[in-house]
Design an enzyme around this catalytic site. Structure first.
Site, PDB file in Angstrom:
ATOM      1  N   LEU A 247      13.785 -72.233  20.773  1.00 31.51           N
ATOM      2  CA  LEU A 247      13.782 -70.773  20.653  1.00 31.51           C
ATOM      3  C   LEU A 247      13.402 -70.119  21.975  1.00 31.51           C
ATOM      4  CD1 LEU A 247      12.178 -70.496  17.110  1.00 31.51           C
ATOM      5  CD2 LEU A 247      14.525 -69.937  17.723  1.00 31.51           C
ATOM      6  N   GLN A 287      21.484 -30.239  32.388  1.00 33.44           N
ATOM      7  CA  GLN A 287      20.240 -30.943  32.750  1.00 33.44           C
ATOM      8  C   GLN A 287      19.778 -31.879  31.642  1.00 33.44           C
ATOM      9  OE1 GLN A 287      17.330 -28.063  34.019  1.00 33.44           O
ATOM     10  NE2 GLN A 287      18.328 -27.782  35.995  1.00 33.44           N
ATOM     11  N   GLU A 371      15.245 -64.636  16.583  1.00 29.50           N
ATOM     12  CA  GLU A 371      14.546 -65.260  17.719  1.00 29.50           C
ATOM     13  C   GLU A 371      13.153 -64.677  17.899  1.00 29.50           C
ATOM     14  OE1 GLU A 371      15.818 -67.675  19.475  1.00 29.50           O
ATOM     15  OE2 GLU A 371      17.916 -67.608  18.899  1.00 29.50           O
TER      16      GLU A 371
HETATM   17  P1  FAD Z   1      10.011 -61.805   7.867  1.00 35.06           P
HETATM   18  O1  FAD Z   1       9.368 -62.942   8.585  1.00 35.06           O
HETATM   19  O2  FAD Z   1       9.915 -61.762   6.389  1.00 35.06           O
HETATM   20  O3  FAD Z   1       9.442 -60.455   8.482  1.00 35.06           O
HETATM   21  C1  FAD Z   1       9.628 -59.167   7.852  1.00 35.06           C
HETATM   22  C2  FAD Z   1       8.831 -58.154   8.653  1.00 35.06           C
HETATM   23  O4  FAD Z   1       7.432 -58.508   8.628  1.00 35.06           O
HETATM   24  C3  FAD Z   1       9.228 -58.111  10.129  1.00 35.06           C
HETATM   25  O5  FAD Z   1       9.157 -56.813  10.626  1.00 35.06           O
HETATM   26  C4  FAD Z   1       8.164 -58.955  10.786  1.00 35.06           C
HETATM   27  O6  FAD Z   1       7.955 -58.680  12.155  1.00 35.06           O
HETATM   28  C5  FAD Z   1       6.957 -58.580   9.951  1.00 35.06           C
HETATM   29  N1  FAD Z   1       5.893 -59.580  10.071  1.00 35.06           N
HETATM   30  C6  FAD Z   1       5.912 -60.887   9.663  1.00 35.06           C
HETATM   31  N2  FAD Z   1       4.762 -61.485   9.984  1.00 35.06           N
HETATM   32  C7  FAD Z   1       3.993 -60.558  10.608  1.00 35.06           C
HETATM   33  C8  FAD Z   1       2.698 -60.569  11.193  1.00 35.06           C
HETATM   34  N3  FAD Z   1       1.938 -61.677  11.234  1.00 35.06           N
HETATM   35  N4  FAD Z   1       2.228 -59.426  11.734  1.00 35.06           N
HETATM   36  C9  FAD Z   1       2.997 -58.290  11.744  1.00 35.06           C
HETATM   37  N5  FAD Z   1       4.230 -58.218  11.209  1.00 35.06           N
HETATM   38  C10 FAD Z   1       4.722 -59.352  10.664  1.00 35.06           C
HETATM   39  N6  FAD Z   1      17.409 -68.298  11.972  1.00 35.06           N
HETATM   40  C11 FAD Z   1      17.694 -69.598  12.295  1.00 35.06           C
HETATM   41  O7  FAD Z   1      16.898 -70.509  12.022  1.00 35.06           O
HETATM   42  N7  FAD Z   1      18.864 -69.929  12.911  1.00 35.06           N
HETATM   43  C12 FAD Z   1      19.806 -68.993  13.237  1.00 35.06           C
HETATM   44  O8  FAD Z   1      20.861 -69.330  13.785  1.00 35.06           O
HETATM   45  C13 FAD Z   1      19.555 -67.614  12.894  1.00 35.06           C
HETATM   46  N8  FAD Z   1      20.500 -66.659  13.132  1.00 35.06           N
HETATM   47  C14 FAD Z   1      20.286 -65.367  12.676  1.00 35.06           C
HETATM   48  C15 FAD Z   1      21.308 -64.415  12.783  1.00 35.06           C
HETATM   49  C16 FAD Z   1      21.117 -63.124  12.304  1.00 35.06           C
HETATM   50  C17 FAD Z   1      22.243 -62.128  12.367  1.00 35.06           C
HETATM   51  C18 FAD Z   1      19.867 -62.751  11.749  1.00 35.06           C
HETATM   52  C19 FAD Z   1      19.632 -61.351  11.266  1.00 35.06           C
HETATM   53  C20 FAD Z   1      18.860 -63.682  11.640  1.00 35.06           C
HETATM   54  C21 FAD Z   1      19.047 -64.998  12.087  1.00 35.06           C
HETATM   55  N9  FAD Z   1      18.058 -65.983  11.925  1.00 35.06           N
HETATM   56  C22 FAD Z   1      18.317 -67.303  12.261  1.00 35.06           C
HETATM   57  C23 FAD Z   1      16.824 -65.669  11.199  1.00 35.06           C
HETATM   58  C24 FAD Z   1      15.787 -64.937  12.040  1.00 35.06           C
HETATM   59  O9  FAD Z   1      15.248 -65.792  13.002  1.00 35.06           O
HETATM   60  C25 FAD Z   1      14.729 -64.381  11.076  1.00 35.06           C
HETATM   61  O10 FAD Z   1      15.350 -63.296  10.403  1.00 35.06           O
HETATM   62  C26 FAD Z   1      13.468 -63.908  11.779  1.00 35.06           C
HETATM   63  O11 FAD Z   1      12.724 -65.007  12.230  1.00 35.06           O
HETATM   64  C27 FAD Z   1      12.579 -63.051  10.863  1.00 35.06           C
HETATM   65  O12 FAD Z   1      12.380 -63.664   9.646  1.00 35.06           O
HETATM   66  P2  FAD Z   1      12.618 -62.842   8.280  1.00 35.06           P
HETATM   67  O13 FAD Z   1      13.951 -62.173   8.369  1.00 35.06           O
HETATM   68  O14 FAD Z   1      12.392 -63.784   7.165  1.00 35.06           O
HETATM   69  O15 FAD Z   1      11.556 -61.690   8.289  1.00 35.06           O
END
Ligand code: FAD
Length: 392
Positions: A247, A287, A371
């Site tokens: 990552l 502006q 990421e």
């Molecule tokens: P969550 O972890 O549930 O987070 C939800 C919210 O809570 C976020 O705002 C987050 O910042 C916040 N949050 C969580 N913990 C905390 C904390 N401790 N303090 C404050 N805020 C917090 N993953 C792969 O493995 N491989 C891939 O190829 C890949 N491709 C992707 C492609 C796309 C188009 C997308 C959208 C995602 C992809 N992902 C992939 C997944 C991506 O890495 C995850 O979506 C990301 O890590 C966030 O996880 P989550 O969506 O489950 O959100």
């Protein structure tokens, strides 16, 4: 289009070597002919109709795993890799994602932590774009905190058997090989596995209804008792350090890539403002518009300089994860602001796919989250500054 010096007021180009400019020019030329004429259609259709041909062409261009050496990889510098990411993302974040996932996630995992046999089997074909890779870490219940991931790898005689579900996996349903991170319990905790996608029990389904990164394939992976030989495990690493190292590579590319999306938005807005007339004069003459353009230009230049600084560090002494976090946090956030401001300069045309701005804007919403989310990178920087982890 505006003259070149209007696009690069601070002459950042003078900081690049001629080799670096050559790499950039060849990627730009490729994108001009193979991506830009089609990408808005791909985005609108939510499909990459010729992804195998495109991946092969990217392999011929030499950008797949370009910062790795050996096994058919180009062995280029971090700055050259960054410049390529910037040009690719200036066309579309989805195309840069394809290249990032292939080179920085799937290939890097094999290159850094794989056995000689695993590398020899996959890397040359992946570098040539003949085999597509994906990287499965995220699960339905484990995104920002992958430490408790539920995909299990258990021993069965000399074999491994993998079961679990991965979601939001870029390239998942078109991949030939998946690097899957699973909990092997007493056999090393979290480990990486090289899973050919034609393995019995492996299925992948495209995720529909995305309004962002539509020119990119995103999938759910289901591993239902997938039996693999002992040699399928990546031998070089155990624990979260494995996926996090990959990552870190991909995030570095995003620091540059985000500035590509921002550059396209800025240039589109600058060109538009010079030709669009209201109240009897170009809107660039107001502006309020100039304040927007000046601010966009500042942030674009600062973000590009930050990317270049991190690239130079990576090529010399190396970058620390918190430094890459600071870069991703700043540059994706600023790129989004630049796109939103560009959107306003285009008025109603700003919401149309006839112009690239809204496409980049919605793409960057994914880039902000994947990421490592902006919040998680903020906490990483916070921990580096204070020594106090605030994640839980
Ligand atoms: P969550 O972890 O549930 O987070 C939800 C919210 O809570 C976020 O705002 C987050 O910042 C916040 N949050 C969580 N913990 C905390 C904390 N401790 N303090 C404050 N805020 C917090 N993953 C792969 O493995 N491989 C891939 O190829 C890949 N491709 C992707 C492609 C796309 C188009 C997308 C959208 C995602 C992809 N992902 C992939 C997944 C991506 O890495 C995850 O979506 C990301 O890590 C966030 O996880 P989550 O969506 O489950 O959100």
């Amino acid at each position: 289009a505006a003259p070149a010096e209007q696009y690069d007021l601070l002459a950042i180009d003078t900081l690049l070597s001629s080799d670096e400019k050559d790499v950039r020019a060849s990627v730009r030329q490729f994108c001009d002919s193979a991506v830009d004429p089609h990408v808005a259609e791909w985005f609108e259709a939510g499909d990459l109709p010729s992804i195998r041909e495109l991946t092969k062409a990217l392999g011929d261009l030499g950008v797949l795993g370009m910062h790795l050496d050996g096994y058919g990889c180009a062995g280029m510098s971090a700055v050259e890799y960054g410049l390529a990411c910037l040009e690719l993302e200036a066309s579309d974040s989805g195309i840069r994602s394809l290249v990032s996932v292939q080179g920085s996630l799937a290939m890097y995992a094999l290159w850094r932590w794989g056995s000689d046999e695993q590398k020899a089997e996959w890397l040359p074909r992946m570098a040539a774009g003949l085999a597509i890779g994906c990287f499965g870490l995220t699960e339905p219940d484990h995104g920002s905190d992958p430490s408790g991931l539920r995909t299990r790898a258990r021993r069965s005689g000399a074999d491994w058997v993998l079961s679990g579900t991965k979601t939001w996996i870029t390239n998942g349903s078109i991949a030939d090989v998946a690097i899957v991170w699973a909990d092997a319990g007493e056999d090393g905790g979290i480990r990486g596995f090289v899973v050919p996608t034609d393995s019995a029990g492996f299925t992948a389904h495209p995720i529909e209804h995305k309004l962002s990164l539509r020119a990119s394939v995103t999938s759910e992976l289901v591993l239902d008792e997938v039996r693999l030989p002992e040699s399928a495990a990546l031998p070089g690493v155990t624990g979260l350090r494995g996926p996090l190292s990959c990552l870190g590579e991909a995030r570095y590319g995003i620091v540059w890539g985000a500035m590509g999306a921002a550059r396209t938005a800025f240039r589109t807005a600058l060109d538009y403002s010079l030709t669009r007339q209201q109240f009897g004069r170009p809107i660039a003459g107001f502006q309020l518009t100039q304040e927007k353009l000046a601010r966009m230009n500042q942030e674009l230049a600062l973000g590009t300089l930050l990317a270049l600084h991190l690239g130079r560090l990576k090529d010399s002494s190396g970058v620390r994860p918190a430094q890459v976090s600071a870069g991703k946090l700043n540059n994706v956030g600023k790129a989004l602001e630049i796109c939103r401001t560009a959107r306003t300069i285009l008025g109603a045309n700003g919401i149309s796919l006839e112009y690239p701005v809204i496409r980049h804007l919605t793409n960057l919403e994914s880039v902000l989250t994947y990421e490592g989310t902006a919040e998680i990178h903020t906490l990483t920087v916070g921990q580096a500054l204070t020594g106090i982890p605030a994640f839980r």
